[in-house]
Every structure is written in C-alpha cells, then in structure tokens.
Design an enzyme around this catalytic site. Structure first.
Site, PDB file in Angstrom:
ATOM      1  N   SER A  37       0.826  -1.216   0.000  1.00  0.00           N
ATOM      2  CA  SER A  37       0.000   0.000   0.000  1.00  0.00           C
ATOM      3  C   SER A  37       0.851   1.253   0.000  1.00  0.00           C
ATOM      4  O   SER A  37       1.685   1.448   0.880  1.00  0.00           O
ATOM      5  CB  SER A  37      -0.889   0.045   1.249  1.00  0.00           C
ATOM      6  OG  SER A  37      -1.906  -0.886   1.149  1.00  0.00           O
ATOM      7  N   HIS A  68      -3.140   1.001  -4.613  1.00  0.00           N
ATOM      8  CA  HIS A  68      -2.638  -0.112  -5.426  1.00  0.00           C
ATOM      9  C   HIS A  68      -3.030   0.173  -6.882  1.00  0.00           C
ATOM     10  O   HIS A  68      -4.192  -0.018  -7.269  1.00  0.00           O
ATOM     11  CB  HIS A  68      -3.244  -1.441  -4.964  1.00  0.00           C
ATOM     12  CG  HIS A  68      -2.732  -1.891  -3.626  1.00  0.00           C
ATOM     13  ND1 HIS A  68      -1.750  -2.846  -3.488  1.00  0.00           N
ATOM     14  CD2 HIS A  68      -3.052  -1.498  -2.385  1.00  0.00           C
ATOM     15  CE1 HIS A  68      -1.502  -3.025  -2.201  1.00  0.00           C
ATOM     16  NE2 HIS A  68      -2.279  -2.221  -1.509  1.00  0.00           N
ATOM     17  N   HIS A  90      -5.355  -9.242  -2.557  1.00  0.00           N
ATOM     18  CA  HIS A  90      -5.477  -9.627  -1.147  1.00  0.00           C
ATOM     19  C   HIS A  90      -6.668 -10.561  -0.961  1.00  0.00           C
ATOM     20  O   HIS A  90      -7.661 -10.465  -1.696  1.00  0.00           O
ATOM     21  CB  HIS A  90      -5.741  -8.394  -0.264  1.00  0.00           C
ATOM     22  CG  HIS A  90      -4.734  -7.293  -0.404  1.00  0.00           C
ATOM     23  ND1 HIS A  90      -4.816  -6.340  -1.399  1.00  0.00           N
ATOM     24  CD2 HIS A  90      -3.635  -6.994   0.329  1.00  0.00           C
ATOM     25  CE1 HIS A  90      -3.809  -5.480  -1.268  1.00  0.00           C
ATOM     26  NE2 HIS A  90      -3.070  -5.863  -0.244  1.00  0.00           N
ATOM     27  N   TYR A  92      -8.754 -10.227   1.401  1.00  0.00           N
ATOM     28  CA  TYR A  92      -9.923  -9.452   1.840  1.00  0.00           C
ATOM     29  C   TYR A  92     -10.685  -8.831   0.671  1.00  0.00           C
ATOM     30  O   TYR A  92     -11.822  -8.373   0.829  1.00  0.00           O
ATOM     31  CB  TYR A  92      -9.537  -8.385   2.878  1.00  0.00           C
ATOM     32  CG  TYR A  92      -8.604  -7.297   2.386  1.00  0.00           C
ATOM     33  CD1 TYR A  92      -9.041  -6.293   1.529  1.00  0.00           C
ATOM     34  CD2 TYR A  92      -7.277  -7.279   2.790  1.00  0.00           C
ATOM     35  CE1 TYR A  92      -8.182  -5.304   1.088  1.00  0.00           C
ATOM     36  CE2 TYR A  92      -6.408  -6.293   2.362  1.00  0.00           C
ATOM     37  CZ  TYR A  92      -6.865  -5.309   1.501  1.00  0.00           C
ATOM     38  OH  TYR A  92      -6.018  -4.342   1.055  1.00  0.00           O
ATOM     39  N   GLU A  93     -10.077  -8.805  -0.531  1.00  0.00           N
ATOM     40  CA  GLU A  93     -10.809  -8.314  -1.708  1.00  0.00           C
ATOM     41  C   GLU A  93     -11.777  -9.388  -2.215  1.00  0.00           C
ATOM     42  O   GLU A  93     -12.520  -9.163  -3.161  1.00  0.00           O
ATOM     43  CB  GLU A  93      -9.829  -7.943  -2.818  1.00  0.00           C
ATOM     44  CG  GLU A  93      -8.958  -6.743  -2.488  1.00  0.00           C
ATOM     45  CD  GLU A  93      -7.886  -6.514  -3.541  1.00  0.00           C
ATOM     46  OE1 GLU A  93      -8.154  -5.787  -4.505  1.00  0.00           O
ATOM     47  OE2 GLU A  93      -6.769  -7.060  -3.380  1.00  0.00           O
ATOM     48  N   ALA A 120       2.742  -2.473   3.941  1.00  0.00           N
ATOM     49  CA  ALA A 120       2.475  -1.556   5.048  1.00  0.00           C
ATOM     50  C   ALA A 120       2.011  -2.421   6.212  1.00  0.00           C
ATOM     51  O   ALA A 120       1.271  -3.383   6.012  1.00  0.00           O
ATOM     52  CB  ALA A 120       1.384  -0.575   4.647  1.00  0.00           C
ATOM     53  N   MET A 223      -1.881  -7.591   6.205  1.00  0.00           N
ATOM     54  CA  MET A 223      -2.906  -8.412   5.546  1.00  0.00           C
ATOM     55  C   MET A 223      -2.406  -9.002   4.231  1.00  0.00           C
ATOM     56  O   MET A 223      -3.196  -9.213   3.304  1.00  0.00           O
ATOM     57  CB  MET A 223      -4.160  -7.550   5.280  1.00  0.00           C
ATOM     58  CG  MET A 223      -4.694  -6.843   6.512  1.00  0.00           C
ATOM     59  SD  MET A 223      -6.035  -5.727   6.090  1.00  0.00           S
ATOM     60  CE  MET A 223      -6.176  -4.762   7.603  1.00  0.00           C
ATOM     61  N   SER A 224      -1.105  -9.242   4.132  1.00  0.00           N
ATOM     62  CA  SER A 224      -0.584  -9.704   2.830  1.00  0.00           C
ATOM     63  C   SER A 224       0.696 -10.516   3.017  1.00  0.00           C
ATOM     64  O   SER A 224       0.972 -11.050   4.081  1.00  0.00           O
ATOM     65  CB  SER A 224      -0.290  -8.484   1.946  1.00  0.00           C
ATOM     66  OG  SER A 224       0.789  -7.741   2.476  1.00  0.00           O
ATOM     67  N   ASN A 247       1.646   2.506  11.281  1.00  0.00           N
ATOM     68  CA  ASN A 247       0.866   2.877  12.472  1.00  0.00           C
ATOM     69  C   ASN A 247       1.300   1.968  13.612  1.00  0.00           C
ATOM     70  O   ASN A 247       1.849   0.886  13.366  1.00  0.00           O
ATOM     71  CB  ASN A 247      -0.647   2.691  12.211  1.00  0.00           C
ATOM     72  CG  ASN A 247      -0.998   1.299  11.742  1.00  0.00           C
ATOM     73  OD1 ASN A 247      -0.658   0.905  10.618  1.00  0.00           O
ATOM     74  ND2 ASN A 247      -1.646   0.541  12.582  1.00  0.00           N
ATOM     75  N   HIS A 261      -7.018   3.573   6.954  1.00  0.00           N
ATOM     76  CA  HIS A 261      -6.255   3.411   5.708  1.00  0.00           C
ATOM     77  C   HIS A 261      -5.614   4.729   5.258  1.00  0.00           C
ATOM     78  O   HIS A 261      -4.507   4.735   4.724  1.00  0.00           O
ATOM     79  CB  HIS A 261      -7.161   2.840   4.609  1.00  0.00           C
ATOM     80  CG  HIS A 261      -6.416   2.371   3.391  1.00  0.00           C
ATOM     81  ND1 HIS A 261      -5.419   1.425   3.432  1.00  0.00           N
ATOM     82  CD2 HIS A 261      -6.517   2.733   2.086  1.00  0.00           C
ATOM     83  CE1 HIS A 261      -4.942   1.223   2.209  1.00  0.00           C
ATOM     84  NE2 HIS A 261      -5.588   2.009   1.368  1.00  0.00           N
TER      85      HIS A 261
HETATM   86  N1  HPA Z   1      -3.011  -4.070  10.826  1.00  0.00           N
HETATM   87  C1  HPA Z   1      -3.153  -4.799   9.694  1.00  0.00           C
HETATM   88  N2  HPA Z   1      -2.736  -4.370   8.525  1.00  0.00           N
HETATM   89  C2  HPA Z   1      -2.144  -3.179   8.443  1.00  0.00           C
HETATM   90  C3  HPA Z   1      -1.961  -2.365   9.569  1.00  0.00           C
HETATM   91  C4  HPA Z   1      -2.435  -2.835  10.835  1.00  0.00           C
HETATM   92  O1  HPA Z   1      -2.315  -2.170  11.883  1.00  0.00           O
HETATM   93  N3  HPA Z   1      -1.337  -1.247   9.164  1.00  0.00           N
HETATM   94  C5  HPA Z   1      -1.131  -1.362   7.824  1.00  0.00           C
HETATM   95  N4  HPA Z   1      -1.622  -2.542   7.382  1.00  0.00           N
END
Ligand code: HPA
Length: 293
Positions: A37, A68, A90, A92-93, A120, A223-224, A247, A261
């Site tokens: 990302s 993306h 992903h 989740y898509e 990320a 998530m990847s 984060n 996001h």
């Molecule tokens: N959790 C899951 N996926 C992420 C995060 C997170 O805190 N930050 C960026 N992608």
C-alpha cells in the site's frame, strides 16, 4: 456452490500468461518486486519501462484497493532487468489465494529468481515507531493455521515439491545485504528486523488480538505477503521483504488511537522514498554479487 479454494490456474494457464508477457516485452527480469500500500512509487525508478494494466493481462485479477495502481511494470532498476507489481491482490478483496499468488508463479515462468516483497504494517513491537522499516526475518501465517494456504490442493511438481521447507523463507544473505546497504545510506537507525504476522483482514485488529499476536512473537501485523512468499519459495525463488511501519498497533484499552487506511497511506508516503532507495541499491548490489541472483 463452487468452493473458490478448489479451482485454480493450471501450469498451462500460468505458462499462457507468462508467454503472453514475454511476447509483449523484450525484458527478461531476474528480480520481481511486489509493492505494498502506497509503495508503488518504486516502479517510477525503472528505466525503459514497459507497462501493462492488470486488466489487459490474461488471467490476472484486478486491484480494487486505493494505493494499489494495478499495473505491472517491466524495466531496468539499477541496471537489473526487473518486474514490479504496482499493487497486489489480497484475500480481503474476495480473491482466493490461488488468484492472490498467481503473479508469483507467472514470474517464476518468466525466469525471475529473486522476489522482493514490501508491505504496510502495524507495529506491535513497542520499540517500533511510525516510519520505521522492518526487514522481515520470518512470518507467522495465521490463515494457514486454519488450512487457508495457497499451496493446499493438488500439487503440481512442475512448480515445486509437495512439502516445501519454510525455515529459510526470508533469505539470510539478502537480509545481511539490506543491513549493509541501510548502514551505507545512513538509515540503519530506522531499520528494524522482526517477525511479520499475516492476517486475512480487512478489519484492523482488536486490542485483544494485538496483545495475542505480540505474545506469539510477532513484531508487525498486516494483511498480505505470506501467501506470495509461500508460493515463491515453493517454486524455488529467493525471497525477502520489508514492512513499512505505518501505524502503531493499539495495545492499551485507555488509548484513543484507531488505525485507518488514510493514515497508513500518509505514513507510507513519508517513508516510501527511503524504502525505494534501499531496494534499488540492493538490486544494484545483487547484480554486482552476481552469484546472488
Ligand atoms: N493491521 C493490519 N494491517 C495493516 C496495519 C495494521 O495495523 N497497518 C497497515 N496494514
């Protein structure tokens, strides 16, 4: 009802896509990079670009996530023929893992030997700060614990062995090279090394989940990445990767912090240039140590 994990692209489907790409570009990449990302800017460093929109490539899925771009970019990065995925797929898509990981098998049939992944991620390790770059030492693939694995189902030996080892999934020599290059760039202070935990998403984690993952030994969560690395190792590619800490995971019930996001994309923007430089210098060095690629 069709079970999406059961159907998958065959070796022949994969070869068809690889042959289509080979017939549309003169590039013969040895290195592939999958951009996470907000990290697709790496593709802009490629010279002599040939760009394919994912929608034009036979059998490719489409990117649906902001940050993306959905383009496959061939070119020379630091003199090395490279292919870059500007945007990944992903779970989740809604994509089954055989679709998420399809490009990796295509890369293998293109002749790619080294896969670099970026993502990320949320920082679980309390020492991590937003903007830190974590060299991935290892991963924990949570969906895999429930049998959700891109390698499940019939094995085609032309791709790789039924039971691939994963104890060396993130190449130790390339991790060492990354540390050396970061030191030379003067950014060793922002380089961490740790364990990435992959979840299915799309929601960010609860506080209890973050505490649980931290106790399991994870330093960052996202998530990847794990599915692509499993498939790359299955087909004998060398892999390594970086997480950009966008984060800090929320671990405290008193905290008012919440992951989102937009914040992830903004943090990626700020540290992306450092990560891009690190990757491009590494690719140059891989070429120079040509026993490495
Ligand atoms: N959790 C899951 N996926 C992420 C995060 C997170 O805190 N930050 C960026 N992608």
């Amino acid at each position: 009802m069709e079970c999406p994990q059961e159907k998958r692209y065959t070796y022949e489907d994969t070869k068809k896509t690889a042959d289509w790409l080979l017939s549309h570009t003169k590039h013969r990449p040895k290195v592939a990079i999958i951009c996470g990302s907000g990290l697709g800017g790496l593709a802009d460093l490629l010279k002599d670009q040939v760009v394919f929109d994912y929608t034009k490539i036979p059998n490719f899925s489409h990117s649906t996530v902001p940050g993306h771009a959905g383009k496959l970019v061939f070119g020379n990065l630091s003199g090395m023929s490279t292919v870059v995925m500007q945007g990944r797929f992903h779970m989740y898509e809604g994509y089954p893992l055989w679709k998420v990981t399809f490009p990796v098998r295509v890369f293998s049939l293109l002749g790619v030997e080294t896969l670099i992944v970026t993502n990320a991620a949320g920082g679980l390790n309390p020492d991590y700060k937003v903007g830190d770059i974590m060299l991935i030492r290892d991963h924990i693939n949570m969906p895999g614990f429930a049998g959700v694995n891109p390698l499940s189902g019939p094995n085609d030996d032309r791709f790789g062995a039924r039971f691939p080892a994963m104890s060396d999934a993130y190449d130790p020599d390339l991790r060492k090279l990354a540390r050396t290059v970061a030191k030379e760039m003067g950014c060793a202070g922002c380089l961490r090394e740790g364990v990435y935990c992959a979840l299915g998403g799309p929601n960010y984690e609860t506080i209890a989940e973050c505490r649980f993952l931290q106790r399991l030994g994870a330093d960052a969560v996202g998530m990847s990445t794990a599915p692509e690395v499993l498939v790359a190792r299955h087909c004998g590619m060398r892999t390594f990767g970086f997480s950009l800490i966008t984060n800090k995971s929320v671990l405290d019930y008193e905290s008012k912090e919440k992951a989102n996001h937009a914040e992830v994309l903004e943090a990626s923007r700020q540290s992306a240039r450092t990560l891009e430089k690190l990757v491009s210098l590494m690719v140059q060095r891989i070429e120079h140590n040509n026993n490495l690629a």
